[in-house]
Structure formats: structure tokens, C-alpha cells
Design an enzyme around this catalytic site. Structure first.
Site, PDB file in Angstrom:
ATOM      1  N   GLU A 298      -6.228   7.778 -55.366  1.00 23.37           N
ATOM      2  CA  GLU A 298      -6.768   7.017 -56.773  1.00 23.37           C
ATOM      3  C   GLU A 298      -6.640   5.493 -56.232  1.00 23.37           C
ATOM      4  O   GLU A 298      -5.903   5.147 -56.616  1.00 23.37           O
ATOM      5  CB  GLU A 298      -6.325   7.098 -57.982  1.00 23.37           C
ATOM      6  CG  GLU A 298      -6.808   9.043 -57.930  1.00 23.37           C
ATOM      7  CD  GLU A 298      -5.560   9.795 -59.625  1.00 23.37           C
ATOM      8  OE1 GLU A 298      -6.018  10.400 -60.242  1.00 23.37           O
ATOM      9  OE2 GLU A 298      -4.906   8.901 -59.546  1.00 23.37           O
ATOM     10  N   CYS A 299      -7.547   4.809 -57.408  1.00 24.83           N
ATOM     11  CA  CYS A 299      -7.353   3.222 -57.048  1.00 24.83           C
ATOM     12  C   CYS A 299      -6.702   2.796 -55.667  1.00 24.83           C
ATOM     13  O   CYS A 299      -7.269   2.251 -54.284  1.00 24.83           O
ATOM     14  CB  CYS A 299      -6.499   3.157 -57.773  1.00 24.83           C
ATOM     15  SG  CYS A 299      -6.775   1.406 -59.259  1.00 24.83           S
ATOM     16  N   GLY A 300      -5.277   2.508 -55.890  1.00 24.85           N
ATOM     17  CA  GLY A 300      -4.602   1.916 -54.350  1.00 24.85           C
ATOM     18  C   GLY A 300      -4.807   2.807 -53.373  1.00 24.85           C
ATOM     19  O   GLY A 300      -5.085   2.433 -52.416  1.00 24.85           O
TER      20      GLY A 300
ATOM     21  N   GLY B 248     -11.714   7.266 -55.098  1.00 21.71           N
ATOM     22  CA  GLY B 248     -12.127   6.298 -55.657  1.00 21.71           C
ATOM     23  C   GLY B 248     -10.963   5.392 -56.349  1.00 21.71           C
ATOM     24  O   GLY B 248     -10.085   5.700 -56.599  1.00 21.71           O
TER      25      GLY B 248
END
Length: 462
Positions: A338-340, A436
Site C-alpha cells: 500500500e502507498c509507500g 497500489g
């Protein structure tokens, strides 16, 4: 279950909610109380602040992610061993998931948890006008639960007269609401956003000292006994019986999951991790910055959000870890990023100075810096085809908050804003990888988490 509980809310962000909540948590801990904290909404930073600086267990309480009864059950689990719970509100008291709705707001949460509210009111530059502001909040929704007021940014000399004036004016208008104290305009209550990132150990040490001083101050400026009495005036929590969620997939053997956790990767919803443990997972922490190998015998990977852009050089130079993660994912190890964590899996990542560093290379994209928030806010994530994690048309809820973007954001899922007016494709789903920018709320679709665990059972790695 009727644990004493209270919410700290305000008219807007920047009013002093976090400073007051943290000072109160510090005082309650010092008095030997077993206290739990909560944060309305999806923000990772305040709960992380509660946990890392104050040592208080804290969770997100989010009515977009969970239905009302699910959230009540989460709150009961979270506060079961506590004597009192403090919930920090979000934005303004009535501000919800959209411009014209109170859904998901602090107001919505206070009603769901039947929790009394103390409104923080900044007073600098105001006199009797502060009554008009308070009255607006009391009159806007008659079923509000505002039962106390604490002033912020006011002098010791002015406070007694302001307290008397406000209480008298509110009584004239039919409201018996007490002013419980004030926060003076002192540096101890100044919490800059850069601090709330908790990026450096020495910063955390300094913040602990700052919160200790803030706690000492409010011992003399807030009527803590009246505050605690208000927290006890709560009804028993109403829980609706529901079908029990299926628990552990494999009762005999734990499913070993590696979870990235260090200065670069800090953002995980505790409720997500609790669900994985209920499903039979053992979570083994490792550092992509300083460890050279993944934990032995893991069967799956969690790469959460955080600040990889701040540690891009260190992450890049740990080539053994990058190579092992790339090989494990290529070999089929299930991975949620996720993200990072998603940025870490790209081919390269741009740092704060504009330099691009090699990353894991499990995905063929480049992470780069932008000047504004990208696709900020809540999303419903709909499967575009029958994938291993989401079936076509199936949804899981999430939230995005990031200044970095990527050249390859994926096409496996459609992200739809809650009002349905905007959507975009996202998520790279390749093999057993689901990666994502959205931060996911597993309990909004427990089958998503169950499928991840089932895939992990089939893939033993070291």
C-alpha cells in the site's frame, strides 16, 4: 459494556484537538489510569503519535470503513482492558466524507458510540462573539452530544471572565454546558505537522518531554475531575447480535507473514492486523532499511505505507533485501503493498532532492514527486475482473493520501469516490501481488483478507 469515554472535537482542523488529547492522555497515564485512545477517520499520524510518543494503544474509528455495529464491536475490543477511552475528532465536528454530509464525521461517530463531546474553542481575538460560534454548533444539529467546552489560546488572566461570560450567556439560551478549562498559548501545545511524522528517534524523545510538560500545565488549567465525571455519564454500549465471522483458517499451524516496519514503513491499521491474526497469522516484523534478509519461513508479505521517499538512498543501498523481495514475489509469494510499500516495489523512486534510486523492481514503474496531494480521500475499490483478491464487481473500501505518484498505477481495480462523481483505475494485480496507492480497510470485505491468507498457506518461503 459502559467504559467511560469522551470525544475531543472542534470547529475546524488546527483548533488544538491533538494537543489537548495528548496532554490529557499524558495526565491520565501519570495518574495510573489504563487508557485507550481512538482517532475519528482514516488518518495514520495521530494514532501513531498516541502509540509512539505516549505509549497509549490507539486505533482508527472510521464509519466509512465499517458499519455502525462493526465499529461498536471494534471499539469494545479495543477498550476492553481500559478504564477510560479518549477519542480525538477529525476536522470540524460536523465535517463528513463529503462537502454536504455529516456521514463519517466526529458528530456521526459520537452518536454511534454514544460518547459525550468536549468542544475545543480557540479564543484569541474574540470576546462575546465566541458565544455565537458555540451556539452555531449547538443549534445546527439538536441531537449533538456536546456537553463541555475547553478554551484554547487564551491567557490565564482573561480565562475566569470568559468562562463566566460564556456559561452565563449559554444559560440564558437554555444550555447548561460548563467550560471545563483552557489551554494557554504556550509552546508545549504547539504540534507542527512535521513533528507528527515521527521521523527521527530524537524527535520522539523531544516530543515525550514536551507532552510531559503539557500534562503538568493542564493539571492546573483544566478541571480534570469534572472532565472525568463527564466521561462516566455514558450509557451501556448497544451491540446488535450478528453472525460470527469465521476465524482461523488453520487452527494447527500459524501462517507466517513478514511485515515491513521501520522508519520508512509505519502505516498499518491495527484493526487490519487484528483480523489477520484472527485468521491464524503470525506477523513477523522486519526492516527493509537495516535487515538483509526476510524473516525465516514467511509465507506472505505486507508492505505498508510510510516515508520511503525520505529513506530512498538507504532502501536502495540495501540490495540484498531488495533482491530477496523481488525474487520472492516473482516466485509467487503473496504480497499486499500500500502507498509507500507500492512505491518501494517500483523500478526507481525519486527522493526529496530529485534523485532517482533503484528500488525492488517487482513492478515496472517509476515513483516521482508531485507538488500537490494526488487523488486524496475515501474510495470504493471495485474489482474489474475476477482476480485472486477481488472478484468482478466486488468492493473493498480504502483511502488515499500521497504527494508522490507513479508512472504505472495499475488497471485491476476501479476507484470510485463515495459520491460517485469521480473514478479512476488503479492497483497492480500480478500473480499473488496486490499493490497500489489506496490504504485498505480489510473488514469492509473480510473475504479479501481471507483469500490473502489462503494464498499464503499454499506458498511457503524463507
Amino acid at each position: 459494556m459502559n467504559i467511560p469515554r469522551i470525544m475531543i472535537a472542534a470547529a475546524a482542523s488546527g483548533s488544538g484537538k491533538t494537543a489537548l488529547t495528548c496532554a490529557l492522555l499524558e495526565v491520565l497515564k501519570r495518574r495510573g489510569r489504563h487508557v485507550a485512545a481512538g482517532k475519528c477517520g482514516p488518518d495514520y499520524i495521530d494514532p501513531l503519535f498516541h502509540r509512539q510518543v505516549l505509549g497509549v494503544p490507539s486505533e482508527n474509528l472510521d464509519l466509512f470503513f465499517l458499519e455502525e455495529n462493526q465499529l461498536r464491536r471494534q471499539f469494545v475490543r479495543h477498550t476492553a482492558s481500559s478504564e477510560i477511552a479518549l477519542v480525538e475528532g477529525v476536522m470540524g465536528y460536523y465535517d463528513g466524507i463529503g462537502l454536504q454530509t455529516t456521514r463519517g464525521s466526529s458528530y456521526d461517530l459520537s452518536k454511534t458510540l454514544e460518547t459525550p463531546v468536549v468542544l475545543v474553542v480557540p479564543c484569541r481575538g474574540m470576546a462575546i462573539s465566541v458565544v455565537a460560534q458555540i451556539m452555531g454548533f449547538l443549534e445546527f444539529r439538536k441531537d449533538h452530544l456536546i456537553q463541555g467546552i475547553i478554551f484554547n489560546r487564551i491567557s490565564e488572566m482573561l480565562y475566569p471572565r470568559m468562562k463566566e461570560m460564556v456559561e452565563t450567556e449559554l444559560q440564558k439560551l437554555g444550555y447548561e454546558i460548563a467550560v471545563l478549562g483552557y489551554l494557554p498559548e504556550r509552546e508545549e501545545f504547539a504540534l507542527e505537522s512535521r513533528h507528527l511524522g515521527l521521523r527521527l528517534p530524537e524527535e520522539i524523545k523531544g516530543l515525550k518531554e514536551q507532552m510531559h510538560r503539557a500534562g503538568e500545565i493542564i493539571e492546573n488549567t483544566i478541571d480534570l475531575e469534572a472532565f472525568l465525571a463527564l466521561a462516566k455519564k455514558v450509557p451501556e454500549m448497544r451491540l446488535v447480535e450478528s453472525k460470527k465471522e469465521r476465524t482461523a483458517i488453520n487452527e494447527k499451524e500459524r501462517v507466517r507473514i513478514g511485515i515491513a516496519r521501520d522508519a520508512a514503513f509505519q502505516f498499518y491499521y491495527p484493526d487490519n492486523l487484528e483480523l489477520l491474526m484472527e485468521l491464524g497469522c503470525e506477523l513477523l516484523e522486519f526492516s527493509p532499511i537495516s535487515d538483509y534478509r526476510l524473516p525465516e519461513g514467511i509465507q506472505g508479505l505486507l508492505l505498508g505505507g510510510g516515508y520511503p521517499e525520505l529513506y530512498a538512498e538507504a532502501l536502495s543501498k540495501n540490495e540484498p533485501m531488495r533482491r530477496q523481495i523481488q525474487k520472492s514475489i516473482a516466485a509467487g509469494m503473496p504480497c499486499l503493498a500500500e502507498c509507500g510499500g507500492f512505491l518501494y516495489l517500483q523500478t526507481t523512486l525519486e527522493d526529496l532532492d530529485g534523485k532517482n534510486w533503484p528500488m525492488v523492481g517487482a513492478l515496472d514503474g517509476r515513483g516521482y514527486r508531485t507538488s500537490t496531494l494526488r487523488r486524496f480521500g475515501y474510495v470504493n475499490l471495485q474489482g474489474m475482473a475476477d482476480g485472486r483478491y477481488l472478484k468482478k464487481g466486488e468492493c473493498i473500501r480504502g483511502h488515499e493520501f500521497h504527494y508522490w505518484d507513479c508512472t504505472q498505477n495499475g488497471e485491476a481495480v476501479k476507484a470510485v469516490k463515495p459520491d460517485g462523481k469521480r473514478s479512476w483505475n488503479c492497483i497492480c494485480e500480478e500473480g499473488n501481488l496486490f499493490a497500489g496507492f489506496p490504504h485498505l480497510a480489510y473488514r469492509s470485505n473480510p473475504e479479501f483478507a481471507r483469500r490473502f491468507v489462503e494464498m499464503c498457506m499454499c506458498k511457503g518461503h524463507s
